[in-house]
Design an enzyme around this catalytic site. Structure first.
Site, PDB file in Angstrom:
ATOM      1  N   SER A 136       0.851  -1.195   0.000  1.00 48.66           N
ATOM      2  CA  SER A 136       0.000   0.000   0.000  1.00 48.66           C
ATOM      3  C   SER A 136       0.883   1.240   0.000  1.00 48.66           C
ATOM      4  O   SER A 136       2.009   1.197   0.515  1.00 48.66           O
ATOM      5  CB  SER A 136      -0.854   0.007   1.271  1.00 48.66           C
ATOM      6  OG  SER A 136      -1.581   1.201   1.368  1.00 48.66           O
ATOM      7  N   TYR A 149      -3.030  -1.652  10.829  1.00 51.42           N
ATOM      8  CA  TYR A 149      -2.970  -2.046   9.420  1.00 51.42           C
ATOM      9  C   TYR A 149      -1.656  -1.593   8.777  1.00 51.42           C
ATOM     10  O   TYR A 149      -0.937  -2.402   8.183  1.00 51.42           O
ATOM     11  CB  TYR A 149      -4.152  -1.431   8.683  1.00 51.42           C
ATOM     12  CG  TYR A 149      -4.101  -1.527   7.171  1.00 51.42           C
ATOM     13  CD1 TYR A 149      -4.214  -2.756   6.527  1.00 51.42           C
ATOM     14  CD2 TYR A 149      -3.950  -0.385   6.378  1.00 51.42           C
ATOM     15  CE1 TYR A 149      -4.186  -2.837   5.135  1.00 51.42           C
ATOM     16  CE2 TYR A 149      -3.927  -0.467   4.995  1.00 51.42           C
ATOM     17  CZ  TYR A 149      -4.040  -1.698   4.386  1.00 51.42           C
ATOM     18  OH  TYR A 149      -4.014  -1.780   3.017  1.00 51.42           O
TER      19      TYR A 149
HETATM   20  N1  NAP Z   1      -8.786  -0.485  -1.189  1.00 55.78           N
HETATM   21  C1  NAP Z   1      -7.762   0.302  -0.907  1.00 55.78           C
HETATM   22  O1  NAP Z   1      -7.910   1.533  -0.794  1.00 55.78           O
HETATM   23  C2  NAP Z   1      -6.394  -0.284  -0.732  1.00 55.78           C
HETATM   24  C3  NAP Z   1      -5.327   0.626  -0.604  1.00 55.78           C
HETATM   25  C4  NAP Z   1      -4.041   0.125  -0.439  1.00 55.78           C
HETATM   26  C5  NAP Z   1      -3.828  -1.232  -0.416  1.00 55.78           C
HETATM   27  N2  NAP Z   1      -4.877  -2.091  -0.532  1.00 55.78           N
HETATM   28  C6  NAP Z   1      -4.568  -3.524  -0.487  1.00 55.78           C
HETATM   29  O2  NAP Z   1      -5.113  -4.153  -1.617  1.00 55.78           O
HETATM   30  C7  NAP Z   1      -5.409  -5.521  -1.291  1.00 55.78           C
HETATM   31  C8  NAP Z   1      -6.841  -5.830  -1.689  1.00 55.78           C
HETATM   32  O3  NAP Z   1      -7.695  -4.983  -0.987  1.00 55.78           O
HETATM   33  P1  NAP Z   1      -9.150  -4.560  -1.506  1.00 55.78           P
HETATM   34  O4  NAP Z   1      -9.255  -3.101  -1.391  1.00 55.78           O
HETATM   35  O5  NAP Z   1      -9.427  -5.226  -2.785  1.00 55.78           O
HETATM   36  O6  NAP Z   1     -10.073  -5.123  -0.322  1.00 55.78           O
HETATM   37  P2  NAP Z   1     -10.974  -6.429  -0.184  1.00 55.78           P
HETATM   38  O7  NAP Z   1     -11.933  -6.460  -1.304  1.00 55.78           O
HETATM   39  O8  NAP Z   1     -11.503  -6.436   1.197  1.00 55.78           O
HETATM   40  O9  NAP Z   1      -9.910  -7.576  -0.396  1.00 55.78           O
HETATM   41  C9  NAP Z   1      -9.260  -8.249   0.628  1.00 55.78           C
HETATM   42  C10 NAP Z   1      -9.489  -9.716   0.399  1.00 55.78           C
HETATM   43  O10 NAP Z   1      -8.708 -10.462   1.341  1.00 55.78           O
HETATM   44  C11 NAP Z   1      -9.502 -11.549   1.756  1.00 55.78           C
HETATM   45  N3  NAP Z   1      -9.038 -12.111   3.020  1.00 55.78           N
HETATM   46  C12 NAP Z   1      -9.145 -11.608   4.276  1.00 55.78           C
HETATM   47  N4  NAP Z   1      -8.605 -12.464   5.159  1.00 55.78           N
HETATM   48  C13 NAP Z   1      -8.151 -13.527   4.449  1.00 55.78           C
HETATM   49  C14 NAP Z   1      -7.498 -14.729   4.782  1.00 55.78           C
HETATM   50  N5  NAP Z   1      -7.203 -15.052   6.058  1.00 55.78           N
HETATM   51  N6  NAP Z   1      -7.176 -15.592   3.794  1.00 55.78           N
HETATM   52  C15 NAP Z   1      -7.467 -15.302   2.506  1.00 55.78           C
HETATM   53  N7  NAP Z   1      -8.098 -14.181   2.123  1.00 55.78           N
HETATM   54  C16 NAP Z   1      -8.428 -13.305   3.088  1.00 55.78           C
HETATM   55  C17 NAP Z   1     -10.930 -10.995   1.847  1.00 55.78           C
HETATM   56  O11 NAP Z   1     -11.883 -12.039   1.807  1.00 55.78           O
HETATM   57  P3  NAP Z   1     -13.161 -12.022   2.808  1.00 55.78           P
HETATM   58  O12 NAP Z   1     -13.759 -10.655   2.633  1.00 55.78           O
HETATM   59  O13 NAP Z   1     -13.998 -13.152   2.312  1.00 55.78           O
HETATM   60  O14 NAP Z   1     -12.601 -12.232   4.190  1.00 55.78           O
HETATM   61  C18 NAP Z   1     -10.961 -10.126   0.598  1.00 55.78           C
HETATM   62  O15 NAP Z   1     -11.383 -10.847  -0.520  1.00 55.78           O
HETATM   63  C19 NAP Z   1      -5.147  -5.668   0.213  1.00 55.78           C
HETATM   64  O16 NAP Z   1      -3.846  -6.198   0.395  1.00 55.78           O
HETATM   65  C20 NAP Z   1      -5.190  -4.229   0.713  1.00 55.78           C
HETATM   66  O17 NAP Z   1      -4.407  -4.059   1.866  1.00 55.78           O
HETATM   67  C21 NAP Z   1      -6.155  -1.646  -0.697  1.00 55.78           C
END
Ligand code: NAP
Length: 267
Positions: A136, A149
């Protein structure tokens, strides 16, 4: 997809958001995608969607914190591993229950590191492959009330850089790189921000400031969040397809530039 070689790509955390969109984009470009999810139910749903579009995408449950689940990666010859799964846990570091910090590190750092070690055994043996860590931009600058986080993202970013240089020392052709998203509207940030108010309440050191903190966070993310994941998905695809990825892939460009300027100014 032109002359780009077709690869087998394993992605974690594909129920929704960046993981799911990157999995679909890579499959639509002809790669064989193992789009893994936290639960079996989410895997079945994604599998049905891919079948309807006849995509080369298989989905199965891979909880990154579960040793047996991680072992399932051994059944496949993986060219690209995308460590995308994460949980968002926020709150004041002064008083956050340590079990929450532990959970954050288990899902965001230790699970992905264990999976990476397992997949690297194949890749180092074959002398090819790419490991992508979705970290991130919040792994480069701190923000109040986000440390449970962001500490995990600082850790995974420094781990990725270290892995890359260690593999270079081995003379290995295995690549390690980072994808660093800015703010995207996937639901992740809203869940992360809201979660802390279940325990950060009347007893909190910040009780008199909570309404102000909450309003400020909501305003910040409303302004910053990209509605579509397309710009960051393009970066994941680029990192997965090139022969020699750079260390970092970021988007959106203006948030990445903002972070670079803040760092240059001493933050
Ligand atoms: N959105 C943003 O603004 C943002 C910014 C910077 C970085 N990121 C990073 O981008 C990545 C994806 O995030 P996103 O925004 O797409 O959010 P998201 O849709 O909530 O994706 C996170 C995924 O991780 C899964 N997960 C959680 N615990 C898990 C586990 N123990 N084993 C396997 N899967 C698990 C969740 O599944 P369940 O929901 O079924 O638990 C979900 O599908 C993450 O690494 C996040 O830190 C996001």
């Amino acid at each position: 997809m032109g002359t780009t070689a077709k690869k087998t790509v394993l992605i974690t955390g594909c129920r929704r958001g960046i993981g799911r969109d990157a999995a679909l984009a890579l499959a639509r470009r002809g790669h064989r995608v193992l789009a893994t999810t936290h639960t079996a139910k989410a895997a079945a749903e994604l599998g049905r969607l891919a079948a309807a579009e006849r995509l080369p995408l298989e989905s199965f449950k891979l909880d990154v914190t579960d040793t047996d689940d991680r072992e399932r990666a051994r059944d496949h010859d993986i060219d690209v591993l995308v460590n995308n799964a994460a949980v968002g846990i926020s709150g004041s570091l002064v008083e956050v229950p340590l079990d929450l910090v532990r959970k954050s590190f288990e899902v965001n750092l230790l699970g992905p590191l264990a999976l990476t070690q397992l997949v690297l055994r194949q890749m180092i043996g074959r002398d090819s492959g790419t490991v992508i860590f979705v970290s991130s931009l919040a792994g480069r600058i701190t923000m109040p009330f986000m440390a449970p986080y962001t500490m995990t993202k600082f850790a995974i970013s420094s781990g990725a850089e270290t892995l890359r240089s260690e593999l270079e020392r081995l003379g290995s052709r295995v690549n390690v790189c980072l994808v660093e998203p800015g703010a995207y509207h996937t639901g992740f940030n809203q869940e992360m921000l809201a979660g802390k108010y279940t325990w950060m309440g009347r007893e909190s050191y910040f009780r008199k400031l909570l309404a102000e903190i909450q309003a400020g966070e909501e305003k910040y993310f409303r302004r910053m969040e990209q509605r579509s994941t397309a710009s960051i998905v393009r970066q994941v695809v680029r990192a997965a397809e090139v022969e020699r990825p750079r260390m970092r892939y970021t988007a959106p460009w203006w948030q990445a530039l903002g972070v670079r300027l803040m760092r240059a100014a001493g933050r």
